[in-house]
Design a protein around this motif. Structure first.
Motif, mmCIF file in Angstrom:
data_model
loop_
_atom_site.group_PDB
_atom_site.id
_atom_site.type_symbol
_atom_site.label_atom_id
_atom_site.label_comp_id
_atom_site.label_asym_id
_atom_site.label_seq_id
_atom_site.Cartn_x
_atom_site.Cartn_y
_atom_site.Cartn_z
ATOM 1 N N ILE A 184 0.836 -1.199 0.000
ATOM 2 C CA ILE A 184 0.000 0.000 0.000
ATOM 3 C C ILE A 184 0.874 1.254 0.000
ATOM 4 O O ILE A 184 0.604 2.241 -0.698
ATOM 5 N N GLY A 185 1.933 1.219 0.803
ATOM 6 C CA GLY A 185 2.790 2.387 0.953
ATOM 7 C C GLY A 185 3.456 2.820 -0.337
ATOM 8 O O GLY A 185 3.835 3.992 -0.481
ATOM 9 N N ARG A 186 3.609 1.912 -1.292
ATOM 10 C CA ARG A 186 4.260 2.246 -2.562
ATOM 11 C C ARG A 186 3.268 2.296 -3.731
ATOM 12 O O ARG A 186 3.663 2.582 -4.855
ATOM 13 N N ALA A 187 2.009 2.030 -3.450
ATOM 14 C CA ALA A 187 1.009 2.005 -4.515
ATOM 15 C C ALA A 187 0.524 3.410 -4.854
ATOM 16 O O ALA A 187 0.481 4.301 -3.998
ATOM 17 N N ASP A 188 0.140 3.590 -6.110
ATOM 18 C CA ASP A 188 -0.508 4.826 -6.546
ATOM 19 C C ASP A 188 -2.023 4.677 -6.552
ATOM 20 O O ASP A 188 -2.756 5.645 -6.348
ATOM 21 N N VAL A 189 -2.473 3.451 -6.820
ATOM 22 C CA VAL A 189 -3.907 3.171 -6.967
ATOM 23 C C VAL A 189 -4.228 1.871 -6.241
ATOM 24 O O VAL A 189 -3.467 0.899 -6.340
ATOM 25 N N LEU A 190 -5.339 1.840 -5.550
ATOM 26 C CA LEU A 190 -5.874 0.619 -4.947
ATOM 27 C C LEU A 190 -7.261 0.386 -5.524
ATOM 28 O O LEU A 190 -8.135 1.252 -5.446
ATOM 29 N N VAL A 191 -7.449 -0.778 -6.112
ATOM 30 C CA VAL A 191 -8.755 -1.170 -6.643
ATOM 31 C C VAL A 191 -9.213 -2.383 -5.848
ATOM 32 O O VAL A 191 -8.490 -3.375 -5.764
ATOM 33 N N HIS A 192 -10.398 -2.301 -5.255
ATOM 34 C CA HIS A 192 -10.856 -3.447 -4.451
ATOM 35 C C HIS A 192 -12.350 -3.648 -4.580
ATOM 36 O O HIS A 192 -13.101 -2.737 -4.934
ATOM 37 N N GLY A 193 -12.759 -4.875 -4.283
ATOM 38 C CA GLY A 193 -14.155 -5.260 -4.379
ATOM 39 C C GLY A 193 -14.729 -5.702 -3.059
ATOM 40 O O GLY A 193 -15.665 -6.510 -3.033
ATOM 41 N N TYR A 194 -14.187 -5.199 -1.966
ATOM 42 C CA TYR A 194 -14.726 -5.527 -0.648
ATOM 43 C C TYR A 194 -16.070 -4.835 -0.436
ATOM 44 O O TYR A 194 -16.280 -3.704 -0.886
ATOM 45 N N ARG A 195 -16.957 -5.510 0.271
ATOM 46 C CA ARG A 195 -18.224 -4.891 0.614
ATOM 47 C C ARG A 195 -17.993 -3.721 1.576
ATOM 48 O O ARG A 195 -16.940 -3.640 2.216
ATOM 49 N N PRO A 196 -18.957 -2.770 1.681
ATOM 50 C CA PRO A 196 -18.749 -1.588 2.507
ATOM 51 C C PRO A 196 -18.265 -1.925 3.913
ATOM 52 O O PRO A 196 -18.874 -2.740 4.619
ATOM 53 N N GLY A 197 -17.150 -1.322 4.309
ATOM 54 C CA GLY A 197 -16.604 -1.496 5.644
ATOM 55 C C GLY A 197 -15.686 -2.680 5.822
ATOM 56 O O GLY A 197 -14.950 -2.746 6.820
ATOM 57 N N ALA A 198 -15.684 -3.642 4.884
ATOM 58 C CA ALA A 198 -14.905 -4.870 5.081
ATOM 59 C C ALA A 198 -13.404 -4.594 5.059
ATOM 60 O O ALA A 198 -12.653 -5.105 5.912
ATOM 61 N N LEU A 199 -12.931 -3.813 4.095
ATOM 62 C CA LEU A 199 -11.500 -3.504 4.060
ATOM 63 C C LEU A 199 -11.089 -2.673 5.269
ATOM 64 O O LEU A 199 -9.967 -2.811 5.773
ATOM 65 N N ASP A 200 -12.001 -1.849 5.755
ATOM 66 C CA ASP A 200 -11.681 -0.982 6.890
ATOM 67 C C ASP A 200 -11.369 -1.787 8.141
ATOM 68 O O ASP A 200 -10.614 -1.326 9.002
#
Length: 443
Positions: free
Chosen positions: A260-276
């Motif tokens: 994450i620290g070196r990424a420019d873009v994050l694309v994800h398909g987690y349901r609302p709140g799941a990645l959090d």
């Protein structure tokens, strides 16, 4: 809800060639051309913003766009595994139809536990016949599975979730201060050096990151240790490196934070709140203050079903598309779209959102998070008027690239790109690859 909503992605200045059309009661080929046109238009605007030259002409080949919505790879001497689990499909209940989505083992187990039957179609059909469709849908979803009762458009518009989806924009942005890293882009490869962290699975998310890879992005896909989707991997991993991490482990989360620290873009398909719950927004912002996020879910980001598991075929059942298709086709069973158009179109709209996000970061010094959903794309589809043309046939040899793609499964042909940005040809530096075939690290 009209094509005017696609102005999210710029002026939508593109031409469409050809008139081949999927036969459907909905404007599937129009959606294909529009969603790919959004990508091309956004890319043309980015080229101008980057100072790489005047705005190039953008053209979408309607026939090729329609074919990409079906699948892009043609194996030579081998076969792609079946897309669907043996139990997945539509079943008549006491008062209508329900679709079970059982491709994932845990979704299959949840459905079978509710139905209390063997994993055989006849046994499942007998068990489903004893339920009302809404009751069975609710029980399977509560058990952690994925299912959808067939509703009409009128039913969906009256449903609290249908109303919530209709009130959402096609793309909802939440912006904050931020800027782009200097990547030394070129007109030929405007996304070169862009690090895209891909946490998506079947099907829309992987299509979005495949599209970004076609313009030069460095896409690193990260899957759980045990995840498999053999029926789509040869199609959607084109141009990417694919890795695995256990985000629930201390070591896995630490490596994920490094990515994450070196990424420019994050694309994800987690349901609302799941990645959090895995990595809170404040921590993500601290690790990567200039990160652009594009998020996908099935049933929208507000309303009682916002956290519900869903897939293209289920959203077609819920939103009235399958029922309208049934009446159009004159059949007494669900009649879905000829392709998984909600997945494909949403994937291209996600890619366009990334490109638009980059342009906004350059011009406004703001980054942000974009939210899209399959259900909201369904509303765009039903608002479109079909531009009738010749019935789509093919694919034929001329639709494919002259170059053989050497995949881990064997040689293959790949469809020629449908998006043409003058001076910026789509091409992929890597063939499709197996999940987990590289270490989870940036080059």
């Amino acid at each position: 809800m009209t094509k005017a909503e696609l102005s999210n992605f710029g002026a939508l200045q593109f031409d469409v060639s050809g008139d081949a059309t999927w036969r459907s009661c909905f404007a599937v080929s129009e959606l294909a051309a529009l969603s790919m046109g959004a990508v091309g238009s956004a890319m043309a605007d980015l080229i101008v913003t980057l100072g790489l030259g005047p705005r190039p002409r953008v053209t979408v080949d309607r026939r090729l766009a329609s074919l990409w919505f079906q699948g892009s790879i043609q194996p030579k001497g081998w076969s792609v595994p079946p897309l669907w689990d043996a139990v997945a499909g539509d079943y008549p209940a006491q008062d209508g139809w329900i679709r079970l989505h059982t491709n994932a083992p845990h979704h299959r187990a949840a459905a079978l536990s509710v139905l209390a039957c063997r994993p055989e179609r006849d046994c499942v059909a007998d068990a489903v016949a004893g339920w009302t469709k809404d009751k069975l849908e609710a029980e399977i979803v509560a058990a952690g599975g994925a299912a959808a009762a067939m509703r009409s458009r009128a039913d969906w518009r009256a449903h609290p979730q249908g109303q919530a989806v209709a009130a959402e924009p096609l793309v909802r942005w939440v912006r904050r201060s931020g800027e782009c890293r200097d990547r030394r882009p070129t007109n030929d490869r405007p996304l070169t050096g862009l690090r895209v962290l891909d946490l998506t699975r079947v099907l829309a998310g992987p299509i979005s990151t495949r599209t970004l890879a076609g313009f030069g992005a460095d896409v690193l896909r990260v899957d759980p240790l045990d995840w498999q989707e053999p029926g789509v991997v040869p199609d959607v991993t084109l141009g990417k490196r694919c890795s695995r991490l256990d985000l629930k482990s201390t070591e896995g989360l630490s490596r994920f934070e490094t990515l994450i620290g070196r990424a420019d873009v994050l694309v994800h398909g987690y349901r609302p709140g799941a990645l959090d719950t895995i990595l809170p927004p404040a921590r993500r912002a601290a690790l990567a203050p200039n990160l652009i996020e594009v998020c996908l879910d099935a049933y929208g980001w507000a309303g009682p079903w916002a956290a519900r598991r869903g897939f293209d075929s289920l959203v077609q059942m819920s939103s009235g598309i399958a029922e309208a298709g049934s009446r159009w086709a004159g059949t007494d069973r669900p009649h879905p779209l000829p392709v998984q158009a909600l997945d494909h179109a949403t994937g291209y709209l996600m890619a366009a959102s990334v490109i638009t996000g980059l342009k906004h970061a350059l011009a406004q010094r703001e980054v942000g998070t974009a939210h899209l959903s399959l259900a909201r794309t369904a509303e765009l589809l039903v608002s479109l008027d079909e531009t009738r043309g010749s019935d789509l046939a093919g694919p034929v040899k001329a639709d494919f690239s002259d170059q053989t793609e050497h995949t881990p499964w064997g040689p293959a042909n790949r469809l020629r790109p449908a998006i043409h940005v003058a001076g910026t040809p789509m091409r992929w530096n890597r063939p499709a690859s197996n999940l987990g075939s590289v270490d989870p690290a940036w080059d």
